[in-house]
Every structure is written in C-alpha cells, then in structure tokens.
Design a protein around this motif. Structure first.
Motif, PDB file in Angstrom:
ATOM      1  N   VAL A  26       0.900  -0.817  -0.154  1.00 45.91           N
ATOM      2  CA  VAL A  26      -0.163   0.178  -0.012  1.00 45.91           C
ATOM      3  C   VAL A  26       1.029   1.037  -0.181  1.00 45.91           C
ATOM      4  N   ARG A  27       0.742   2.361  -0.859  1.00 45.21           N
ATOM      5  CA  ARG A  27       1.596   3.424  -1.158  1.00 45.21           C
ATOM      6  C   ARG A  27       0.430   4.261  -0.319  1.00 45.21           C
ATOM      7  N   VAL A  28       1.454   5.050   0.215  1.00 42.72           N
ATOM      8  CA  VAL A  28       1.129   6.046   0.296  1.00 42.72           C
ATOM      9  C   VAL A  28       1.480   7.080   1.122  1.00 42.72           C
ATOM     10  N   GLY A  29       0.815   8.662   0.650  1.00 42.97           N
ATOM     11  CA  GLY A  29       1.455  10.241  -0.281  1.00 42.97           C
ATOM     12  C   GLY A  29       1.256  10.848  -0.090  1.00 42.97           C
ATOM     13  N   VAL A  30       1.347  12.445  -0.393  1.00 43.29           N
ATOM     14  CA  VAL A  30       0.722  14.028  -0.119  1.00 43.29           C
ATOM     15  C   VAL A  30       0.908  14.151  -1.554  1.00 43.29           C
ATOM     16  N   LYS A  31      -0.237  15.396  -1.685  1.00 42.18           N
ATOM     17  CA  LYS A  31       0.172  15.755  -3.610  1.00 42.18           C
ATOM     18  C   LYS A  31       0.201  17.007  -3.279  1.00 42.18           C
ATOM     19  N   SER A  32      -0.158  18.529  -4.059  1.00 39.98           N
ATOM     20  CA  SER A  32      -0.128  19.232  -3.776  1.00 39.98           C
ATOM     21  C   SER A  32      -1.329  19.370  -4.305  1.00 39.98           C
ATOM     22  N   GLY A  33      -2.693  19.947  -3.811  1.00 40.09           N
ATOM     23  CA  GLY A  33      -3.931  20.236  -4.352  1.00 40.09           C
ATOM     24  C   GLY A  33      -4.627  20.110  -3.311  1.00 40.09           C
ATOM     25  N   LEU A  38      -2.890  20.805   0.619  1.00 41.24           N
ATOM     26  CA  LEU A  38      -2.292  19.744   0.324  1.00 41.24           C
ATOM     27  C   LEU A  38      -3.430  18.166   0.931  1.00 41.24           C
ATOM     28  N   SER A  39      -3.010  17.365  -0.396  1.00 37.68           N
ATOM     29  CA  SER A  39      -4.501  16.438  -0.332  1.00 37.68           C
ATOM     30  C   SER A  39      -3.375  14.783  -0.456  1.00 37.68           C
ATOM     31  N   TYR A  40      -4.147  13.677   0.579  1.00 40.01           N
ATOM     32  CA  TYR A  40      -3.877  12.693   0.989  1.00 40.01           C
ATOM     33  C   TYR A  40      -3.363  11.939  -0.175  1.00 40.01           C
ATOM     34  N   LYS A  41      -2.427  11.212  -1.180  1.00 38.70           N
ATOM     35  CA  LYS A  41      -2.828   9.702  -2.524  1.00 38.70           C
ATOM     36  C   LYS A  41      -2.388   8.120  -1.516  1.00 38.70           C
ATOM     37  N   LEU A  42      -3.631   7.161  -1.779  1.00 33.24           N
ATOM     38  CA  LEU A  42      -3.295   5.784  -1.799  1.00 33.24           C
ATOM     39  C   LEU A  42      -3.391   5.358  -2.557  1.00 33.24           C
ATOM     40  N   GLU A  66       9.591   9.811  -0.221  1.00 29.48           N
ATOM     41  CA  GLU A  66      10.588  10.525   1.298  1.00 29.48           C
ATOM     42  C   GLU A  66      10.511  12.205   1.217  1.00 29.48           C
ATOM     43  N   SER A  67       9.779  12.764   0.503  1.00 33.63           N
ATOM     44  CA  SER A  67       9.100  13.700   0.276  1.00 33.63           C
ATOM     45  C   SER A  67       7.605  13.839   0.939  1.00 33.63           C
ATOM     46  N   SER A  68       6.806  12.954   1.198  1.00 33.66           N
ATOM     47  CA  SER A  68       5.798  12.976   1.807  1.00 33.66           C
ATOM     48  C   SER A  68       5.980  12.472   3.311  1.00 33.66           C
ATOM     49  N   ARG A  97      -4.170  22.036  10.278  1.00 34.98           N
ATOM     50  CA  ARG A  97      -6.017  21.953   9.693  1.00 34.98           C
ATOM     51  C   ARG A  97      -6.342  20.766   8.606  1.00 34.98           C
ATOM     52  N   THR A  98      -7.374  20.707   8.342  1.00 36.69           N
ATOM     53  CA  THR A  98      -7.905  19.817   7.702  1.00 36.69           C
ATOM     54  C   THR A  98      -8.913  19.894   6.991  1.00 36.69           C
ATOM     55  N   CYS A  99      -9.974  20.541   5.866  1.00 39.38           N
ATOM     56  CA  CYS A  99     -11.028  21.072   5.293  1.00 39.38           C
ATOM     57  C   CYS A  99     -12.052  19.492   5.922  1.00 39.38           C
ATOM     58  N   GLY A 100     -13.110  19.990   5.124  1.00 38.94           N
ATOM     59  CA  GLY A 100     -14.455  19.617   5.912  1.00 38.94           C
ATOM     60  C   GLY A 100     -14.497  17.819   6.067  1.00 38.94           C
ATOM     61  N   CYS A 101     -14.201  17.595   3.879  1.00 39.13           N
ATOM     62  CA  CYS A 101     -14.648  15.833   3.568  1.00 39.13           C
ATOM     63  C   CYS A 101     -13.263  15.043   4.574  1.00 39.13           C
ATOM     64  N   GLY A 102     -12.410  16.230   5.004  1.00 41.73           N
ATOM     65  CA  GLY A 102     -10.577  15.046   5.120  1.00 41.73           C
ATOM     66  C   GLY A 102      -9.980  14.210   4.451  1.00 41.73           C
ATOM     67  N   GLU A 103      -9.954  15.269   2.884  1.00 45.41           N
ATOM     68  CA  GLU A 103      -9.241  13.943   2.333  1.00 45.41           C
ATOM     69  C   GLU A 103      -8.056  15.622   2.063  1.00 45.41           C
ATOM     70  N   SER A 104      -7.865  16.835   2.527  1.00 43.74           N
ATOM     71  CA  SER A 104      -6.887  17.706   2.530  1.00 43.74           C
ATOM     72  C   SER A 104      -6.176  17.936   3.151  1.00 43.74           C
ATOM     73  N   PHE A 105      -5.635  18.832   3.717  1.00 43.52           N
ATOM     74  CA  PHE A 105      -4.968  19.374   4.969  1.00 43.52           C
ATOM     75  C   PHE A 105      -3.730  20.480   4.934  1.00 43.52           C
ATOM     76  N   ALA A 106      -3.881  20.911   5.821  1.00 39.77           N
ATOM     77  CA  ALA A 106      -2.614  21.570   6.063  1.00 39.77           C
ATOM     78  C   ALA A 106      -1.700  22.278   7.522  1.00 39.77           C
ATOM     79  N   ILE A 107      -0.115  22.467   6.687  1.00 40.53           N
ATOM     80  CA  ILE A 107       0.571  22.123   8.304  1.00 40.53           C
ATOM     81  C   ILE A 107       1.057  23.616   8.277  1.00 40.53           C
TER      82      ILE A 107
END
Length: 107
Positions: A26-33, A38-42, A66-68, A97-107
């Motif tokens: 299972v690959r877990v990551g983060v991408k811009s958007g 930032l949003s999660y990738k799965l 590494e970048s995620s 903070r996270t968005c209402g849907c929980g699919e994106s976040f900010a650091i």
C-alpha cells in the motif's frame, strides 16, 4: 511510522484481493492540491523504490516516498463504513487544519 487501524486493514485486504493479488504493498503519499493545500494519495503498488520508506503496520506493508514522509509521520489510516461512512480517512497529528471532507490538510 504510519499506522493502519483494524478496519482499514480489513478493507485494504479486500481491495488487494479484488485486484487479483498482484499488488503487494500500500503506497501512501501527499500531493499538492485540495482545499487546504495538500491532499493524501492512497494506492497499491507491486514494487519498492530505493527512495521509499517501508513500514509494516497491522500486517500490511506500507510504502511512503521521502517527500511525503515528513507530512504524514505518525498518521493513522482508518476506515469507516456503514450508512454514514466515508471510507478511508487519515488521522494526522501533523495537520494544523483539515478540510471538511478530511481529504486535504495544511501544516
């Protein structure tokens, strides 16, 4: 380290089996958007890259590029089903903070 809840493990195994069993990881990551920046990738993967961080959690092998890694270290992947279930979600202690849907976040 990234952790997987029992519910997420069961769902991941079902999905991996429905893919014919060719995907081992299972690959877990983060991408811009996303609405928070930032949003999660799965995804599933069949090979480990030399730049991947490799973790085993609850019997599942996770790959994180590494970048995620710095964005999601300490995160727990959960799954919620049922009538009001929303599928996979990330409990990330690093998110300011996270968005209402929980699919994106900010650091």
């Amino acid at each position: 380290m990234v952790n997987i809840s029992n519910e997420a493990k069961e769902e991941l195994i079902k999905l991996m089996n429905s893919c014919g069993g060719s995907e081992e990881y299972v690959r877990v990551g983060v991408k811009s958007g996303g609405c928070s920046g930032l949003s999660y990738k799965l995804d599933f993967d069949s090979k480990i890259l030399s730049s991947d961080k490799v973790f085993k959690s609850n019997g599942i092998t996770l790959l994180v590029d590494e970048s995620s890694y710095l964005y999601i270290v300490g995160t727990t992947l959960t799954f919620s089903g049922g009538l009001n279930g929303k599928g996979f979600s990330f409990n990330n202690p690093n998110a300011a903070r996270t968005c209402g849907c929980g699919e994106s976040f900010a650091i």
